[in-house]
Design a protein around this motif. Structure first.
Motif, PDB file in Angstrom:
ATOM      1  N   TRP A  20      33.214  53.549  48.049  1.00 22.12           N
ATOM      2  CA  TRP A  20      34.660  53.420  47.877  1.00 22.12           C
ATOM      3  C   TRP A  20      35.374  53.204  49.210  1.00 22.12           C
ATOM      4  O   TRP A  20      36.314  52.414  49.292  1.00 22.12           O
ATOM      5  CB  TRP A  20      35.224  54.654  47.178  1.00 22.12           C
ATOM      6  N   ASN A  21      34.925  53.891  50.245  1.00 28.33           N
ATOM      7  CA  ASN A  21      35.594  53.801  51.546  1.00 28.33           C
ATOM      8  C   ASN A  21      35.109  52.633  52.404  1.00 28.33           C
ATOM      9  O   ASN A  21      35.632  52.427  53.503  1.00 28.33           O
ATOM     10  CB  ASN A  21      35.396  55.097  52.332  1.00 28.33           C
ATOM     11  N   ASP A  22      34.127  51.888  51.924  1.00 30.32           N
ATOM     12  CA  ASP A  22      33.597  50.791  52.734  1.00 30.32           C
ATOM     13  C   ASP A  22      34.633  49.688  52.909  1.00 30.32           C
ATOM     14  O   ASP A  22      35.302  49.288  51.958  1.00 30.32           O
ATOM     15  CB  ASP A  22      32.344  50.206  52.075  1.00 30.32           C
ATOM     16  N   PHE A  23      34.738  49.217  54.131  1.00 24.48           N
ATOM     17  CA  PHE A  23      35.640  48.106  54.441  1.00 24.48           C
ATOM     18  C   PHE A  23      34.875  46.862  54.892  1.00 24.48           C
ATOM     19  O   PHE A  23      35.211  45.742  54.503  1.00 24.48           O
ATOM     20  CB  PHE A  23      36.622  48.528  55.537  1.00 24.48           C
ATOM     21  N   LEU A  24      33.824  47.069  55.691  1.00 17.05           N
ATOM     22  CA  LEU A  24      33.117  45.941  56.286  1.00 17.05           C
ATOM     23  C   LEU A  24      32.492  45.035  55.237  1.00 17.05           C
ATOM     24  O   LEU A  24      32.707  43.819  55.238  1.00 17.05           O
ATOM     25  CB  LEU A  24      32.048  46.452  57.249  1.00 17.05           C
ATOM     26  N   PHE A  25      31.711  45.594  54.322  1.00 16.61           N
ATOM     27  CA  PHE A  25      31.089  44.781  53.287  1.00 16.61           C
ATOM     28  C   PHE A  25      32.138  44.130  52.391  1.00 16.61           C
ATOM     29  O   PHE A  25      31.986  42.996  51.954  1.00 16.61           O
ATOM     30  CB  PHE A  25      30.144  45.637  52.429  1.00 16.61           C
ATOM     31  N   GLY A  26      33.220  44.867  52.124  1.00 13.59           N
ATOM     32  CA  GLY A  26      34.262  44.336  51.251  1.00 13.59           C
ATOM     33  C   GLY A  26      34.955  43.124  51.832  1.00 13.59           C
ATOM     34  O   GLY A  26      35.249  42.164  51.114  1.00 13.59           O
ATOM     35  N   ILE A  27      35.203  43.145  53.130  1.00  4.00           N
ATOM     36  CA  ILE A  27      35.920  42.016  53.736  1.00  4.00           C
ATOM     37  C   ILE A  27      35.000  40.846  54.051  1.00  4.00           C
ATOM     38  O   ILE A  27      35.430  39.692  54.132  1.00  4.00           O
ATOM     39  CB  ILE A  27      36.668  42.479  55.006  1.00  4.00           C
ATOM     40  N   VAL A  28      33.687  41.125  54.227  1.00  4.72           N
ATOM     41  CA  VAL A  28      32.730  40.071  54.570  1.00  4.72           C
ATOM     42  C   VAL A  28      32.198  39.373  53.324  1.00  4.72           C
ATOM     43  O   VAL A  28      32.115  38.149  53.270  1.00  4.72           O
ATOM     44  CB  VAL A  28      31.568  40.642  55.409  1.00  4.72           C
ATOM     45  N   PHE A  29      31.836  40.148  52.306  1.00  2.00           N
ATOM     46  CA  PHE A  29      31.129  39.597  51.153  1.00  2.00           C
ATOM     47  C   PHE A  29      32.020  39.351  49.947  1.00  2.00           C
ATOM     48  O   PHE A  29      31.528  38.949  48.886  1.00  2.00           O
ATOM     49  CB  PHE A  29      29.991  40.530  50.742  1.00  2.00           C
ATOM     50  N   ALA A  30      33.323  39.616  50.062  1.00  4.39           N
ATOM     51  CA  ALA A  30      34.232  39.390  48.939  1.00  4.39           C
ATOM     52  C   ALA A  30      35.462  38.640  49.424  1.00  4.39           C
ATOM     53  O   ALA A  30      35.793  38.648  50.604  1.00  4.39           O
ATOM     54  CB  ALA A  30      34.643  40.719  48.299  1.00  4.39           C
ATOM     55  N   SER A  31      36.134  37.999  48.493  1.00  4.00           N
ATOM     56  CA  SER A  31      37.369  37.294  48.829  1.00  4.00           C
ATOM     57  C   SER A  31      38.232  37.188  47.584  1.00  4.00           C
ATOM     58  O   SER A  31      37.732  37.228  46.456  1.00  4.00           O
ATOM     59  CB  SER A  31      37.069  35.886  49.372  1.00  4.00           C
ATOM     60  N   GLY A  32      39.535  37.080  47.808  1.00  2.02           N
ATOM     61  CA  GLY A  32      40.456  36.863  46.705  1.00  2.02           C
ATOM     62  C   GLY A  32      40.431  37.977  45.678  1.00  2.02           C
ATOM     63  O   GLY A  32      40.641  39.150  45.998  1.00  2.02           O
ATOM     64  N   ASP A  33      40.146  37.612  44.435  1.00  4.78           N
ATOM     65  CA  ASP A  33      40.233  38.555  43.320  1.00  4.78           C
ATOM     66  C   ASP A  33      39.111  39.585  43.297  1.00  4.78           C
ATOM     67  O   ASP A  33      39.141  40.508  42.483  1.00  4.78           O
ATOM     68  CB  ASP A  33      40.222  37.786  41.984  1.00  4.78           C
ATOM     69  N   SER A  34      38.108  39.450  44.140  1.00  4.67           N
ATOM     70  CA  SER A  34      36.977  40.378  44.114  1.00  4.67           C
ATOM     71  C   SER A  34      37.025  41.410  45.247  1.00  4.67           C
ATOM     72  O   SER A  34      36.113  42.212  45.377  1.00  4.67           O
ATOM     73  CB  SER A  34      35.650  39.602  44.205  1.00  4.67           C
ATOM     74  N   GLN A  35      38.080  41.412  46.055  1.00  2.96           N
ATOM     75  CA  GLN A  35      38.145  42.333  47.191  1.00  2.96           C
ATOM     76  C   GLN A  35      38.439  43.761  46.740  1.00  2.96           C
ATOM     77  O   GLN A  35      39.218  43.973  45.802  1.00  2.96           O
ATOM     78  CB  GLN A  35      39.212  41.869  48.182  1.00  2.96           C
ATOM     79  N   PRO A  36      37.835  44.768  47.385  1.00  4.17           N
ATOM     80  CA  PRO A  36      38.046  46.178  47.007  1.00  4.17           C
ATOM     81  C   PRO A  36      39.363  46.716  47.554  1.00  4.17           C
ATOM     82  O   PRO A  36      40.082  46.036  48.289  1.00  4.17           O
ATOM     83  CB  PRO A  36      36.847  46.887  47.631  1.00  4.17           C
ATOM     84  N   VAL A  37      39.635  47.978  47.229  1.00  4.52           N
ATOM     85  CA  VAL A  37      40.924  48.574  47.558  1.00  4.52           C
ATOM     86  C   VAL A  37      41.094  48.774  49.063  1.00  4.52           C
ATOM     87  O   VAL A  37      42.231  48.737  49.562  1.00  4.52           O
ATOM     88  CB  VAL A  37      41.090  49.913  46.806  1.00  4.52           C
ATOM     89  N   THR A  38      40.017  48.974  49.809  1.00  2.00           N
ATOM     90  CA  THR A  38      40.149  49.148  51.257  1.00  2.00           C
ATOM     91  C   THR A  38      40.674  47.881  51.919  1.00  2.00           C
ATOM     92  O   THR A  38      41.486  47.944  52.845  1.00  2.00           O
ATOM     93  CB  THR A  38      38.805  49.536  51.875  1.00  2.00           C
ATOM     94  N   VAL A  39      40.204  46.735  51.448  1.00  2.00           N
ATOM     95  CA  VAL A  39      40.695  45.462  51.984  1.00  2.00           C
ATOM     96  C   VAL A  39      42.139  45.249  51.560  1.00  2.00           C
ATOM     97  O   VAL A  39      42.976  44.788  52.352  1.00  2.00           O
ATOM     98  CB  VAL A  39      39.807  44.298  51.504  1.00  2.00           C
ATOM     99  N   GLY A  40      42.450  45.591  50.311  1.00  2.00           N
ATOM    100  CA  GLY A  40      43.831  45.469  49.846  1.00  2.00           C
ATOM    101  C   GLY A  40      44.773  46.342  50.645  1.00  2.00           C
ATOM    102  O   GLY A  40      45.892  45.927  50.975  1.00  2.00           O
ATOM    103  N   LEU A  41      44.347  47.564  50.974  1.00  4.43           N
ATOM    104  CA  LEU A  41      45.178  48.457  51.775  1.00  4.43           C
ATOM    105  C   LEU A  41      45.408  47.877  53.161  1.00  4.43           C
ATOM    106  O   LEU A  41      46.533  47.920  53.690  1.00  4.43           O
ATOM    107  CB  LEU A  41      44.510  49.824  51.869  1.00  4.43           C
TER     108      LEU A  41
END
Length: 287
Positions: A217-238
């Motif tokens: 849940w708290n991961d940011f690195l994988f979320g910003i590297v491996f996701a984009s647009g509608d698939s990004q997690p809440v850490t990237v959105g924050l």
């Protein structure tokens, strides 16, 4: 027993230090919560530690549904849902795989099992940054790049090493005689796992679920590297919300968004946190 509970000068000093440390760690959370309920005028004119004049929930509503995260203004809601879609299957799959692997390494050793277990342990010490390029290539080959399922796959692969370590150390404490007796009675590999091992695995399941849920849940690195647009997690959105301004910096909205992003992990720890240390140390005596 009465003497051990008597307040001595040393014990009083210890209690005071514990209170001071508790206040030190609680202070940032207090500032976040109080600021999230203040208006912008209160934030500009008031003190950082002052209480809000009234409980203004407009910033919470905006952070959830209308705050801008880049060029879109849908708040944290879609990112929050993405994180739920990612974290639930990733936690369940990695925890179950860890239980299965730990059972094998603890009680069904085979030639080369120690080498394989050591190789899995290496995965616990590999920094996130090292696996970015090979994982990106792998996700591209599988057609999972920039998808929620791709994030699930990444976290399962990275988290299985930790869950395997936890379960293996826990299952080492299960008496070998119990497993051998079940084999003599005709129980096979899966029957022993299902009828004997799993029923006593509650504490370590709690440990792995809390550990994996928090990490994913708290991961940011994988979320910003491996996701984009509608698939990004809440850490990237924050991160996008905090770094997006429309002329006025709304600190109350930023604080409310940060608390919304942190609520799931806080709930998990409040509900099951007391079992975490108990389960983590259950397999520390042997192995």
């Amino acid at each position: 027993m009465q003497n051990s509970k008597k307040l001595t000068p040393g014990r009083i000093v210890l209690y005071l230090l514990l209170v001071l440390f508790a206040l030190y760690y609680i202070a940032p959370l207090y500032v976040m919560v109080s600021t999230s309920f203040k208006t912008l005028d209160e934030i500009r004119s008031g003190n950082l530690l002052s209480l809000p004049a009234s409980l203004n929930t407009a910033s919470w509503s905006k952070a959830w549904s209308t705050a801008c995260t880049g060029v879109t203004c849908n708040g944290l809601q879609p990112f929050f849902v993405n994180s739920l879609k990612m974290v639930i299957p990733a936690v369940l799959i990695s925890t179950f795989l860890g239980a299965f692997n730990g059972y094998v390494f603890a009680h069904w050793r085979f030639r080369g099992s120690e080498i394989l277990f050591t190789a899995l342990l290496v995965g616990c010490f590999i920094p996130f940054q090292v696996v970015i390029l090979p994982m990106a290539r792998l996700l591209g080959d599988f057609g999972l790049a920039n998808t929620t399922f791709g994030l699930v796959f990444v976290h399962v692969v990275y988290g299985t090493a930790f869950t395997t370590l936890f379960f293996r150390n826990y299952y080492i404490g299960v008496p070998e005689e119990l497993i051998k007796a079940a084999r003599i009675d005709g129980a096979g590999f899966f029957l022993i796992f299902r009828k004997i091992v799993l029923p006593i695995s509650g504490p370590i399941f709690v440990v792995c679920i809390i550990w994996q849920f928090t990490q994913i849940w708290n991961d940011f690195l994988f979320g910003i590297v491996f996701a984009s647009g509608d698939s990004q997690p809440v850490t990237v959105g924050l991160n996008n919300l905090v770094n997006t301004t429309t002329g006025v910096k709304e600190y109350n909205v930023d604080m409310a968004a940060a608390i919304i992003a942190a609520i799931p992990t806080l709930v998990v720890y409040m509900v099951a946190g007391r079992y975490f240390v108990r389960g983590l140390t259950a397999g520390a005596v042997k192995g």
